[in-house]
Structure formats: C-alpha cells, structure tokens
Design an enzyme around this catalytic site. Structure first.
Site, PDB file in Angstrom:
ATOM      1  N   GLY A  11       0.832  -1.211   0.000  1.00 34.32           N
ATOM      2  CA  GLY A  11       0.000   0.000   0.000  1.00 34.32           C
ATOM      3  C   GLY A  11       0.862   1.253   0.000  1.00 34.32           C
ATOM      4  O   GLY A  11       2.092   1.188   0.110  1.00 34.32           O
ATOM      5  N   ASP A  57      -3.925 -13.129   1.993  1.00 32.62           N
ATOM      6  CA  ASP A  57      -5.107 -12.427   2.478  1.00 32.62           C
ATOM      7  C   ASP A  57      -5.207 -12.699   3.977  1.00 32.62           C
ATOM      8  O   ASP A  57      -5.196 -13.855   4.400  1.00 32.62           O
ATOM      9  CB  ASP A  57      -6.342 -12.973   1.739  1.00 32.62           C
ATOM     10  CG  ASP A  57      -7.630 -12.301   2.180  1.00 32.62           C
ATOM     11  OD1 ASP A  57      -7.574 -11.419   3.059  1.00 32.62           O
ATOM     12  OD2 ASP A  57      -8.687 -12.657   1.644  1.00 32.62           O
ATOM     13  N   TYR A 146     -15.772   0.994   7.480  1.00 31.18           N
ATOM     14  CA  TYR A 146     -14.385   1.351   7.788  1.00 31.18           C
ATOM     15  C   TYR A 146     -14.261   1.869   9.223  1.00 31.18           C
ATOM     16  O   TYR A 146     -13.448   1.369  10.000  1.00 31.18           O
ATOM     17  CB  TYR A 146     -13.918   2.415   6.796  1.00 31.18           C
ATOM     18  CG  TYR A 146     -12.463   2.787   6.904  1.00 31.18           C
ATOM     19  CD1 TYR A 146     -11.456   1.848   6.675  1.00 31.18           C
ATOM     20  CD2 TYR A 146     -12.077   4.092   7.202  1.00 31.18           C
ATOM     21  CE1 TYR A 146     -10.106   2.202   6.751  1.00 31.18           C
ATOM     22  CE2 TYR A 146     -10.736   4.452   7.275  1.00 31.18           C
ATOM     23  CZ  TYR A 146      -9.751   3.509   7.047  1.00 31.18           C
ATOM     24  OH  TYR A 146      -8.422   3.866   7.113  1.00 31.18           O
TER      25      TYR A 146
END
Ligand code: UDP
Length: 312
Positions: A11, A57, A146
């Site tokens: 990221g 994952d 989120y």
C-alpha cells in the site's frame, strides 16, 4: 538483525514504511494480497536482501509463525472509494487480520502498532480532535464499514494490552498524501491533481467548505517510526497528522495554482456522512514522541504532482 513485519506492505503507507525500516537496518517481512495495494509500490525491493514478501489475504482467522520484533498492522482498504467497493473485505481484515497479528505479537512479545484512522472520530463535534475524544460515528451509515472496523481493531488491540500485556500502540492517521498514492483511488489529493493535470473539471463534493488537514508521507513515516521504536508507550494512542487545516475549495485552488491548470470547478452532491471538519490535536504526539510535521503543504504537493506526472 531486528525484524519488522508489515501487513499491507504494497500500500501507499506500507511501502514507505518498508523503505524506512530497511534504511534503518531492519529486515522487513511484508504481507499483502494486492486487493488495493500494488506490485509497483514494492517492485524496487524485489532483489533487496533485507526484504521478504508473502502474498496473503489476512481476512480469515489463522495462526502465523513469523519471527518479528515489531509488527505494523497496516492491511486494509483505506480510501472511501475502496472501502465502499470492498466493505466485507475491509471488515474482515480489520477483525481477523488484527486478531491474527495480535496473537503473533503476543507470542513473540513483539511491539504491535495498529494503524487506525481519524475516521474513528466520525463527523466530529469536538474540534480539533484530541485522542480522548470518543467520536461521533454513524454505526449503520455507508462509512461504518471502515469506521467501525477500525474502532473494533482498536478495541481488540486494547483487550490484548489489558489481558496479556501485549505491547500495543495505536496510531490514528489523519489525511496523508504523497508519491505512491493511486491516481484513481478517489481521495481528494490524487483526484484533484489528476483532474488538474488533465485540465478536466475539479470535482467538489458538496459546498467545498468541509475541511481536511493534510500530512506529507515522510512526516507520517517519521511519526510511525517513533511510535514503533520508543519504550514505555504500550497501551497508548497517538494522533498522527498535520494540524494545518484547509477547506476543500482552498485545496482545489492551491492544486490548480501549482499545476498551472485551466480546470474549472464542478460542484457535485455531498457524500453521505462526509465529516465536515477534521483536524488533529497533536499535543500528545508533540510531547511524548517529540514529533510534529515539518513539510509545508505546497512543498509536499509539488513532490506529489511530480510523481503523478511521471506515473499517471
Ligand atoms: N472530495 C471532493 N472531491 C473529490 C474527492 C474528495 O470534494 O473528488 C472531498 C470529500 O467529500 C471529503 C474530502 O474531499 O470531504 C476528503 O475526501 P477523501 O476521499 O480524500 O477522504 P476522507 O478524508 O473523507 O476520508
């Protein structure tokens, strides 16, 4: 050689953390599943002896056997566009991913840094937001996938700290920008720069009077490095962000000026539950970490614009 495990290493923030820890002499073990991270962010580390990568994952409960002195838990979609697209993945990784990494931290007696967010404050009624403000979050609104996932990850982290003395530290990251953001990730800075460079309309959601406070990536990384390496801050929460506040309209005007763009402003409907004001109170981070952002907004923007020009 000390070892640091970074989840979400492909990221925007994770990849910059990998660079910093390698520079400081650490061995970095990175995990990512490339849901929102990108191979290009870690391509330059491929043949680096200090870097090891695991494609995985983290969204299911699983036992890990990785030797690490520090664990930086950064795996999660983070842009509103991304978490609206991947709501269940966002909730899974912030629940099971955090649990897996906390269990590993407990086993290794490692320092555990949970990447949290200013979103835990929701649409704040207190301004600027100090760490002890408990927030104003809509638990069933579109952003809750989120906000609540990150609040859960914080609660889980604090449970490990209270139950097992796990060496937990929580950071609440405010809007951050810089090279390696995706031009299409939907956040305000990449959107406006991409639109301005193409002389296309700059899309302003709502009135543009809502505010954000933007921290350049190098400043953020310095703050995270301190949180991850200092002693005697277990169980503590730190705001990391730049307290200089801008309206979205001001942000658009500055970006238009820096890029020399002829873009016009296009006003679109406001997003639901879009926080109206956001600005970190960094009194605690200044006092404890001896940290504060140093890079002025325009200077950071020039570097970011350069990146988008070369990687657009
Ligand atoms: N925003 C905007 N136009 C865009 C993208 C974002 O006006 O093209 C606004 C958005 O409504 C919000 C602010 O910019 O008020 C910051 O949005 P972003 O998606 O960067 O992240 P947030 O801070 O909301 O998590």
């Amino acid at each position: 050689m000390k070892k640091v495990l970074i989840t979400g290493v492909a990221g925007f923030i994770g990849s910059h953390l990998a660079d910093r820890f390698i520079k400081e002499g650490y061995k970095v073990i990175g995990i990512d599943n490339f849901l929102t991270g990108r191979v290009s962010n870690i391509k330059h580390l491929r043949n680096n002896q200090s870097f090891m990568f695991i494609e995985k994952d983290l969204g299911i409960e699983e036992e890990f056997h990785i030797d690490a002195d520090i664990i930086l838990n950064f795996a999660s979609p983070a842009s509103p566009v991304d978490y609206f697209k991947y709501p269940l993945e966002t909730m899974r990784v912030n629940a099971f991913g955090a649990l897996n990494m906390l269990k590993l931290a407990r086993k290794n007696n490692a320092i555990f840094v949970q990447a949290s967010t200013s979103e835990v404050y929701g649409d704040p009624e207190v301004h600027p937001q100090p760490e002890d403000y408990v927030g104003h979050v809509n638990p069933v609104g579109p952003r809750s996938v989120y906000d609540e996932a990150k609040r859960f990850a914080e609660a889980l982290s604090m449970s490990f700290y209270r139950e097992f003395n796990t060496r937990v530290r929580i950071i609440r990251i405010f809007n951050t920008y810089g090279p390696r953001m995706k031009s299409n990730d939907g956040r305000v800075i990449p959107n406006f720069i991409t639109q301005a460079l193409a002389n296309k309309p700059i899309t302003i959601y709502g009135t543009g009077k809502q505010t954000r406070s933007y921290c350049y990536i190098d400043d953020l990384v310095e703050g995270i490095y301190r949180v991850a390496t200092m002693d005697e801050i277990d169980g503590e929460v730190f705001n990391l962000g730049n307290p200089e506040e801008y309206t979205i309209l001001q942000t658009a005007e500055i970006i238009k000026e820096i890029t020399g763009s002829t873009s016009k402003f296009e006003f679109l409907p406001a997003l639901q539950d879009d926080p109206k004001r956001r600005c970190p109170d960094i009194t605690k981070s200044k006092r404890v970490l001896k940290w504060e952002p140093k890079i002025p907004f325009r200077e950071g923007l020039v570097k970011t614009v350069e990146y988008f020009k070369n990687n657009g």
